[in-house]
Structure formats: structure tokens, C-alpha cells
Design a protein around this motif. Sequence first.
Motif, PDB file in Angstrom:
ATOM      1  N   LEU A 209     -16.264  15.651   1.007  1.00 10.76           N
ATOM      2  CA  LEU A 209     -15.793  14.482   1.408  1.00 10.76           C
ATOM      3  C   LEU A 209     -16.044  14.200   3.055  1.00 10.76           C
ATOM      4  N   ALA A 210     -16.174  15.375   3.699  1.00 11.14           N
ATOM      5  CA  ALA A 210     -16.555  15.191   4.936  1.00 11.14           C
ATOM      6  C   ALA A 210     -18.167  14.827   5.301  1.00 11.14           C
ATOM      7  N   ARG A 211     -18.900  15.550   4.224  1.00  6.32           N
ATOM      8  CA  ARG A 211     -20.345  15.362   4.274  1.00  6.32           C
ATOM      9  C   ARG A 211     -20.537  14.012   4.025  1.00  6.32           C
ATOM     10  N   ASP A 212     -19.839  13.398   2.855  1.00  9.40           N
ATOM     11  CA  ASP A 212     -19.976  12.061   2.500  1.00  9.40           C
ATOM     12  C   ASP A 212     -19.986  11.088   3.625  1.00  9.40           C
ATOM     13  N   LEU A 213     -18.731  11.301   4.113  1.00  6.18           N
ATOM     14  CA  LEU A 213     -18.856  10.147   5.145  1.00  6.18           C
ATOM     15  C   LEU A 213     -19.642  10.287   6.424  1.00  6.18           C
ATOM     16  N   ALA A 214     -19.816  11.502   6.794  1.00  8.09           N
ATOM     17  CA  ALA A 214     -21.007  11.589   7.777  1.00  8.09           C
ATOM     18  C   ALA A 214     -22.259  11.045   7.409  1.00  8.09           C
ATOM     19  N   ASN A 215     -22.710  11.524   5.936  1.00 10.07           N
ATOM     20  CA  ASN A 215     -23.988  11.192   5.617  1.00 10.07           C
ATOM     21  C   ASN A 215     -24.252   9.689   5.455  1.00 10.07           C
ATOM     22  N   THR A 216     -23.300   8.705   5.312  1.00 10.68           N
ATOM     23  CA  THR A 216     -23.271   7.545   5.097  1.00 10.68           C
ATOM     24  C   THR A 216     -23.839   6.831   6.413  1.00 10.68           C
ATOM     25  N   PRO A 217     -24.743   5.869   5.964  1.00 11.86           N
ATOM     26  CA  PRO A 217     -25.686   5.361   7.014  1.00 11.86           C
ATOM     27  C   PRO A 217     -24.574   4.401   7.955  1.00 11.86           C
ATOM     28  N   PRO A 218     -24.774   4.179   9.152  1.00  8.24           N
ATOM     29  CA  PRO A 218     -23.766   3.536  10.022  1.00  8.24           C
ATOM     30  C   PRO A 218     -23.520   2.189   9.654  1.00  8.24           C
ATOM     31  N   ARG A 219     -24.452   1.387   9.001  1.00  9.88           N
ATOM     32  CA  ARG A 219     -24.379   0.134   8.625  1.00  9.88           C
ATOM     33  C   ARG A 219     -23.512   0.063   7.372  1.00  9.88           C
ATOM     34  N   HIS A 220     -23.609   1.288   6.677  1.00 12.22           N
ATOM     35  CA  HIS A 220     -22.786   1.128   5.511  1.00 12.22           C
ATOM     36  C   HIS A 220     -21.223   1.587   5.807  1.00 12.22           C
ATOM     37  N   LEU A 221     -21.192   2.056   6.859  1.00 13.60           N
ATOM     38  CA  LEU A 221     -19.438   2.658   7.281  1.00 13.60           C
ATOM     39  C   LEU A 221     -19.312   2.491   8.616  1.00 13.60           C
ATOM     40  N   SER A 222     -19.020   1.277   8.950  1.00 13.93           N
ATOM     41  CA  SER A 222     -18.442   0.973  10.320  1.00 13.93           C
ATOM     42  C   SER A 222     -17.107   1.500  10.379  1.00 13.93           C
ATOM     43  N   ALA A 223     -16.473   1.409  11.578  1.00 15.28           N
ATOM     44  CA  ALA A 223     -15.278   1.787  11.830  1.00 15.28           C
ATOM     45  C   ALA A 223     -14.128   0.981  10.944  1.00 15.28           C
ATOM     46  N   VAL A 224     -14.458  -0.324  10.647  1.00 16.43           N
ATOM     47  CA  VAL A 224     -13.745  -1.130   9.875  1.00 16.43           C
ATOM     48  C   VAL A 224     -13.688  -0.683   8.505  1.00 16.43           C
ATOM     49  N   LYS A 225     -14.767  -0.429   8.095  1.00 14.34           N
ATOM     50  CA  LYS A 225     -15.030   0.247   6.558  1.00 14.34           C
ATOM     51  C   LYS A 225     -14.303   1.614   6.467  1.00 14.34           C
ATOM     52  N   PHE A 226     -14.607   2.461   7.446  1.00 19.33           N
ATOM     53  CA  PHE A 226     -14.022   3.893   7.435  1.00 19.33           C
ATOM     54  C   PHE A 226     -12.261   3.628   7.193  1.00 19.33           C
ATOM     55  N   ALA A 227     -11.859   2.812   8.100  1.00 16.11           N
ATOM     56  CA  ALA A 227     -10.292   2.531   7.793  1.00 16.11           C
ATOM     57  C   ALA A 227      -9.924   2.167   6.513  1.00 16.11           C
ATOM     58  N   GLU A 228     -10.856   1.232   5.855  1.00 10.75           N
ATOM     59  CA  GLU A 228     -10.589   0.745   4.485  1.00 10.75           C
ATOM     60  C   GLU A 228     -10.524   1.599   3.428  1.00 10.75           C
ATOM     61  N   VAL A 229     -11.528   2.759   3.719  1.00 12.24           N
ATOM     62  CA  VAL A 229     -11.691   3.818   2.640  1.00 12.24           C
ATOM     63  C   VAL A 229     -10.597   4.755   2.963  1.00 12.24           C
ATOM     64  N   ILE A 230      -9.969   5.177   4.047  1.00 12.46           N
ATOM     65  CA  ILE A 230      -8.919   5.991   4.310  1.00 12.46           C
ATOM     66  C   ILE A 230      -7.540   5.345   3.863  1.00 12.46           C
ATOM     67  N   GLU A 231      -7.372   3.932   3.968  1.00 10.89           N
ATOM     68  CA  GLU A 231      -6.253   3.465   3.328  1.00 10.89           C
ATOM     69  C   GLU A 231      -6.408   3.524   1.862  1.00 10.89           C
ATOM     70  N   ARG A 232      -7.415   3.513   1.399  1.00 11.41           N
ATOM     71  CA  ARG A 232      -7.764   3.597  -0.216  1.00 11.41           C
ATOM     72  C   ARG A 232      -7.278   4.770  -0.760  1.00 11.41           C
ATOM     73  N   LEU A 233      -8.028   5.905  -0.162  1.00  8.31           N
ATOM     74  CA  LEU A 233      -7.718   7.344  -0.238  1.00  8.31           C
ATOM     75  C   LEU A 233      -6.489   8.152  -0.013  1.00  8.31           C
ATOM     76  N   ALA A 234      -5.902   7.594   0.984  1.00  9.05           N
ATOM     77  CA  ALA A 234      -4.726   8.390   1.621  1.00  9.05           C
ATOM     78  C   ALA A 234      -3.404   8.674   0.451  1.00  9.05           C
ATOM     79  N   PRO A 235      -3.169   7.489  -0.301  1.00 11.39           N
ATOM     80  CA  PRO A 235      -1.986   7.741  -1.170  1.00 11.39           C
ATOM     81  C   PRO A 235      -2.371   8.626  -2.208  1.00 11.39           C
ATOM     82  N   GLU A 236      -3.512   9.016  -2.529  1.00  7.46           N
ATOM     83  CA  GLU A 236      -3.923   9.693  -3.529  1.00  7.46           C
ATOM     84  C   GLU A 236      -3.551  11.325  -3.393  1.00  7.46           C
ATOM     85  N   PHE A 237      -3.693  11.541  -1.980  1.00  8.26           N
ATOM     86  CA  PHE A 237      -3.438  12.864  -1.391  1.00  8.26           C
ATOM     87  C   PHE A 237      -2.159  13.267  -0.760  1.00  8.26           C
ATOM     88  N   GLY A 238      -0.962  12.216  -0.935  1.00 13.91           N
ATOM     89  CA  GLY A 238       0.078  12.537  -0.238  1.00 13.91           C
ATOM     90  C   GLY A 238       0.194  12.109   1.066  1.00 13.91           C
TER      91      GLY A 238
END
Length: 525
Positions: free
Chosen positions: A186-215
Motif C-alpha cells: 500500500l505504501a509503495r502504491d501511494l508513493a509510486n503514483t505520479p504527482p498529478r494523479h495523487l495531489s494532497a486533496v486526492k490523498f485525503a480522499e483516498v484515506i477517507e475512503r480506506l480508513a473505515p475498512e481498517f478500523g
Amino acid sequence: MTVVIDPAFDPVPSLERSTRVSVSHRPPEGPGATAVFVASEGELPGGASRIGREALAAAGFTGAANQTLLLPGAPLRVLVGTGEKGIETDAQLRDAVAAFARAAREAGSLAVDLTDLLASGDWDAGIAVQAAIEGAVLARYRYDALKGDPSTVALDELMLQIAEEHAEAAEFGVERGLVLARTAALARDLANTPPRHLSAVKFAEVIERLAPEFGLEAKVFDRQALIELGAGGLLGVNAGSVEEPRMIKVSYRPADPDGHLALIGKGIMYDSGGISLKPSNAMHAAMKFDMMGAAAVFSSMTALRELGVATAVTGWLMCTDNMPSGSATKLGDVLTIRGGKTVEVKNTDAEGRLVMADGLVLATEDDSVADRRPDAIVDIATLTGAAMMALGTRTAAMLANNDAVAAQLEAAAEATDENIWRFPLDHRYRDQLKSSTADLSNIGGQYAGVILAALFLGEFVDGTPWGHLDIAGTMQAESDDLWRSAGSTGFGARLLAEFAAAFEKPRVEEADTEAGETAEDSEPC
């Protein structure tokens, strides 16, 4: 304006993949490839004994550690060298299985026999199984989210053979191995993603989506919220960007927590250097990895519930890009960090410590667990070129104001084979951070770059037991290297998960460890 690439793009494709792991005392049925471990001396194992050492040597195989030789057939047999003494540690086992998984890159199912290894009585079966899983799964990791044709055959199944007496311990190892391998992927996926595809705003959206799945619970702070918090470091670094900054607070709260740990992650989604523009070279191109600290913190936290961590953990992810423009922070500008301390910016390419300072202060103020501040803080950042100059690309720098925190980080590094080396937190260099116009400068002279960066961060921990990991050198692998796949290494994700799982409240010490030398911070990250 913000450029939208593809709002449906998923930057974490590894979560959609899974490797089945079977453990049995019976020989596996129908694997695509099977490993045969061969020491450089002594009797050859059954899979190689009919060939003989002379023939193997003629084929260039000596049994050196992690050397491989493919023997065609069904299944494919892969000889894996284990050196003179064979496999003695979990790190060596992880490496050997990774070498096998890479050599058998066209096979979707792999078999590894651990029976003889465990028969020695020197091994914990759970640790051996965990190491084998991590080696195989991480070696076959690939980032192909933007490729039409995958570059690596997916690892669908890993079959492990052990004696029946080790079944219970092995079950524990399977669970931990899969969780921790997923964490690093997961950490590799996030860091490998090109910066235009993963801005700070997009990163926050990804975390909001995933966080509940992991408690986990996630709270996102936008630009206006950061202004209200007085997070001048993060806002100052963001000043030259068209993309909004984000601070993401991620909380893990087990029932009746026995302590509180804070993790701070540097999330510079792309680091151009700002006004202190980086040269257009390979290091500049690698600056999409400058958010690996934040990626490691979040990814590690996705493992906490499944690892049964009893400590409450709060992650603070400080996210923005660092860009030059007419509105960018200039050299000589003074920023006010959360809490009121002022910093003169003498180099806008030493931006990581500015965003981390806000996170450290907020962490010290956090009494959301039993009305108490954290028992310890650990920050992780791709912070200084000096760390790479001093330690290369396989070892991260660690500094701490508390020996117990340092020892626990070293134990987690040993367990994961994510190597760290402790530098002295030498306060004799503190005067180099003085400023004539502010409380501090963000850089401190030509030498002792690793130490100076840590001393700067230490100004914001308010005496809390604290450890700092500088992972600038270890953030990427330029080519496939055993279980470290080319691109982001995901360094720190497994380490922090193991650290949290074994965390014990440290005793507050009166004095820091001092004295020592370091390399020059020639190119801050």
C-alpha cells in the motif's frame, strides 16, 4: 486551477490483489515452481543431488547467497543459494524466498519447503512463515496501474510445507505476513503514483475512503482549517501551489488503550524545491517519493487492528506540494509555526521540516486519549540528502531524545530488515539554527545536515519522548533488489507497524544523547 486527470483513477491497486497462502505438512500439489535451497558447501539437497556440484559450477551456480539457477520441468525447480552457513536469520530467509519468487517470475503459484529449516529447532515457525510470505509477496509486487500490459505475472498462491507440529505457530505467521506485506505494498502504491494523479486533496480522499475498512477514523483539514489552526509551516510551503494543502489526522482507538503513540508523516506530494529550485536530474524526477513518510504512517496504521495493537495511535499526515510561482514563499520570509514559534526560511528546499513542525506541535497538544498527551512521538520523513550521503540507499538515519524509543525503533528495524542507524542528537550544533530575524532558521550551515534537521524538529516536541526517521536514502530502489521492487520501497510502513505492535511507554529522560559527526546536507529533500 486544478488539473483533473481521471477522478475514477485508483492509486492503490494492490488492495485489489490477494495472494492465497496454504500451509501443510504434505507436499504441495501442482505448483508452477518450487524452491530448492542449496548451500555453497556440504551435501546437496535432493533436488540438486543428481546433478552434482561440478555440473552446477559449470552452469555458473556456486550456491552463493541468493544466487539462482532454473531447472526446467514441471514444476519448474529453482535452485537458490544460501551461502556457506545456510539460512540462519529471518532476514536471510526473506531474501532467499524473494530471490526464488523473482527467478520464477512467470509462475503464478510457488512452493517453498520449510520442513528442514524448522527441524533444526532454532526457529520460531511463525517468524519463518511470516518472513517467507513477505519475501515472496513483496518481490512480486508491481506498480502497473497506468500500464496496458502488466509487467509481472501476479502471485496467486504461495504453498508452504512444514511439519505438522508447527501448524499452530504457522497460522499466526500467515496472518502477520499477509498483513505486513499488504502494508508495504500500500505504501509503495501511494508513493509510486505520479504527482498529478495523487495531489494532497486526492490523498485525503483516498484515506477517507480506506480508513473505515481498517478500523480507523480520518479527519481532513483543508486550507481554511489550517489557517484557523495557525499551521504556518504547511501553509508557507503550499504558498506557491495551485493545489490546496491537506492535513489528515488518522486515529486508531482500541478498547481500553494502554498507551498513546503519535506518528507524524511528511507528505510533500511533489518537491520541486520551490524558489530554491532543484536541478532537473534524476533526483528531481524522484521527488514524487517525497510523500513516503505520510504514506508509511497511513499504511502502517492499516495493520494495527489486525495485529491486535493495544496502544492508541494517532497519525498526522502533513500534505502539500512544494512549487515555485509568484506567490511562493521566498528566501528570507518568516513563517509562524503552530504554537507561535517563528522560522526564517533560508532555503525553500528544506521544506519538509516546516510542515513537520506543525504536525509535531499538534501531536504534543493532543489529549484525546485519556486526557493525556502522547507517551511518545515518532516522525518519518524523506528529509535530507545528507542521510543518503552518509548511509547510502539501504539504511535510514534515526535520532531520538529518548533511549527507550530508540531501542524500540531499532528492534522494529531488526524485525523487518528495514535498516536504521542511530545518529547523535548533538546539541552543540544548535547555534547554527539561530536567526537574526526569527526564533529559528530552517537550515543551519554546511555540515551536520542530518543532525541539524533533527535538532530543528526537536524544537517542537515539548519534551515528549521522540524518535525521528530520515528515510531520504531508502525511499526508492532503482532496480529490482530481492524483495525491494524498483520504485518506491515502502520503507517504514512495516517498521512502524511492528513498532506500534510492540510499543511500551518510555520513561522520560532528563538528558539527550549527544556528540558525534555526520555528513553535509548537500541537497535537502
